[in-house]
Design a protein around this motif. Structure first.
Motif: not given
Length: 574
Positions: A173-186
């Motif tokens: 199986g797999v674990s999926i983490i969704n990171i807010n792209l606005s945080y990385l862009r900031q």
């Protein structure tokens, strides 16, 4: 005169133009290294979460059983409760995480979404991640990433995220983490890039994950970057030559690339040269004018200074050297003598001010230190009182509490040092926890996470006890059992970071905002006196970089973060 000035400007340009261009290249590499380090830190934290998750075999067995055969509603609810209880505190302490999925291979298309619980691919709005997993499922790649837009509910607006996939360690199986792209862009935009510089983040497949907001990259340039050799430092597209700088990360196969036109680099350098030449010319012209103007007033100004100094010396009871000013008086000697005398007086005043400031700070520090003992004694004596009241048949528990209390009082009253090793602070905090566990009938558990190497580092006294006390008294108020506190001590570079996490009732948002504002302004409060006391002492001893912050969600728990450097800033007498 202009010819020597121009020659000097040309000489300076010849020396410094190559240096400035080289520094420009170094700065680009440093910027890439900074952002690459931030991304690797983020990947490491997510990897740590997955390791902790994989070690919980009981939870994994339950999730797998429910995913394959979800006929029992009780098992579904149990899986949702346990997964939320275990994973929500991990997600809540990392604000950049937007959502998390856990998928264990099954034929029903079921997976767990935190905190929604068990959902199905056919009915859940977000399912595109599943296609990416299927493409990588049979490959040797265990960690990869991509960017996409998704929504957790059908009525939500689309959210741009970077999705990090990591295959499970002991399950298919797999674990999926969704990171807010606005945080990385900031974070990327905070690097303060020059106007024409582009920063690109590519994944292991060479696809563009992220770029700075001001960047306008053509498809032609992206194609050229994909086909370019990794060691290539320049790239020519049509009539423009670009300088290429790359940084590679072993985590997730990410590439951080800086692209900037060479013309932009040298235009900045030549602009510096022109500004320097203009500045030299202006300074030379102003100097000539000032010299002409000053020569006319020189004698009159000198005599005014002599009159002022002579009058001041007479009023203070000290005679000027040589008596009255005559034509034979050495004016420069007279001025120098009076300036030296005034300088000595000014230095004496500065020393008096520094001494008074030190005394005031020392008194304030002692007052804050002394404030902790009564506050702590009151709460602890209450605990002893109630246990003495309840336990009459045996004195064993009371004796244990009194023994722990004696150690703490000895630590509080006999040690005169402002700083103590972290090992002592940990030891006496454990004594306090033992007292409170007896009082609350072992209704909560405390876990510690730290390496032995940090225990010899310095800390202020009674740093952890007030935080733990607040977690027990305020965080667990009204709870009967199942409450947990985790104390994690880490060393990051030259900084010690301590996090105290609890799964209590949390702090209401308005009250949390008041506490955070008071901490930033170094103010106190009638409630939570221990937290404000610790925050103020950290600032006094370690400086502005040290302090205490609180993050909390009502109904989920609270995280208190403490950070301070290894060594305190020196006091004037040290």
């Amino acid at each position: 005169m202009l010819i020597p000035v121009f020659g000097l400007a040309v000489l300076i340009a010849m020396i410094f133009v190559p240096i400035l261009a080289n520094e420009y290249t170094k700065n680009s590499r440093n910027l890439l290294y900074q952002y690459r380090t931030k991304l690797e830190t983020l990947f490491n934290e997510i990897n740590y979460m997955n390791i902790e998750l994989s070690m919980n075999t009981e939870l994994f067995s339950l999730l797998k059983r429910v995913s394959v055969n979800a006929d029992s509603n009780s098992e579904i609810n149990q899986a949702k409760t346990q997964s939320n209880r275990y994973l929500i505190p991990l997600i809540a302490s990392r604000s950049y995480i937007d959502s998390m999925y856990i998928y264990i291979d099954n034929e029903n298309g079921r997976f767990f979404s935190i905190p929604q619980g068990l959902v199905n691919l056919s009915s859940y709005p977000d399912y595109t991640w599943y296609h990416s997993y299927q493409r990588k499922r049979s490959s040797q790649v265990s960690l990869w990433s991509d960017t996409r837009s998704y929504r957790r509910y059908s009525f939500e607006e689309l959210t741009d995220v970077m999705t990090i996939y990591q295959k499970l360690y002991y399950q298919n199986g797999v674990s999926i983490i969704n990171i807010n792209l606005s945080y990385l862009r900031q974070e990327l935009d905070a690097l303060q890039l020059p106007k024409d510089q582009h920063i690109l983040i590519l994944n292991q497949d060479g696809s563009l994950l992220l770029k700075n907001s001001s960047s306008e990259i053509s498809d032609e340039l992206l194609d050229a970057l994909h086909s370019a050799d990794a060691s290539q430092t320049t790239l020519r597209i049509q009539k423009e030559t670009y300088q290429i700088t790359r940084e590679y990360s072993a985590l997730g196969g990410l590439q951080c690339i800086s692209v900037i036109p060479l013309g932009a680099i040298y235009s900045s350098v030549y602009q510096v040269f022109l500004n320097l030449l203009l500045m030299i010319l202006v300074i030379a012209l102003i100097s000539i004018l000032l010299a002409l103007h000053s020569s006319k007033k020189f004698y009159r100004n000198i005599m005014q200074v002599v009159d002022i100094l002579t009058s001041e010396s007479t009023e203070s009871g000290t005679a000027a050297s040589g008596g009255s000013v005559t034509e034979n008086t050495d004016l420069y000697h007279l001025i120098t003598q009076n300036i030296l005398r005034l300088h000595l007086q000014q230095n004496q005043l500065k020393m008096d001010i520094i001494e008074n400031q030190y005394k005031q700070k020392n008194l304030e520090l002692k007052a804050l230190q002394a404030q902790m003992s009564p506050h702590f004694l009151i709460n602890t004596l209450k605990s002893i009182f109630w246990m003495s009241y309840k336990i009459t048949a045996s004195k064993n528990i009371v004796c244990e509490m009194v023994e722990n209390m004696t150690d703490i009082l000895s630590y509080s009253l006999t040690s005169k040092d402002t700083l103590v090793p972290l090992s002592e602070e940990i030891c006496h905090t454990k004594s306090y926890i033992d007292i409170q566990r007896v009082r609350y009938q072992y209704g909560f558990t405390v876990t510690w996470e730290y390496e032995e190497t940090v225990t010899a580092l310095p800390s202020i006294k009674f740093l952890l006890q007030p935080i733990v006390e607040n977690a027990i008294i305020h965080g667990f108020h009204g709870a009967s059992s199942g409450q947990r506190i985790k104390i994690r001590i880490q060393r990051e570079g030259t900084v010690i970071i301590i996090r105290v996490l609890d799964n209590g009732g949390g702090i209401p948002a308005p009250r949390l905002a008041e506490i955070q504002d008071a901490l930033r302004q170094l103010e106190g409060s009638d409630q939570h006196i221990g937290i404000f006391n610790c925050n103020r002492r950290l600032h006094l001893i370690f400086g502005q970089s040290a302090g205490l912050s609180i993050h909390s969600r009502e109904g989920l728990g609270t995280v208190v973060k403490i950070q301070f450097p290894f060594s305190p800033r020196p006091f004037p007498d040290s």
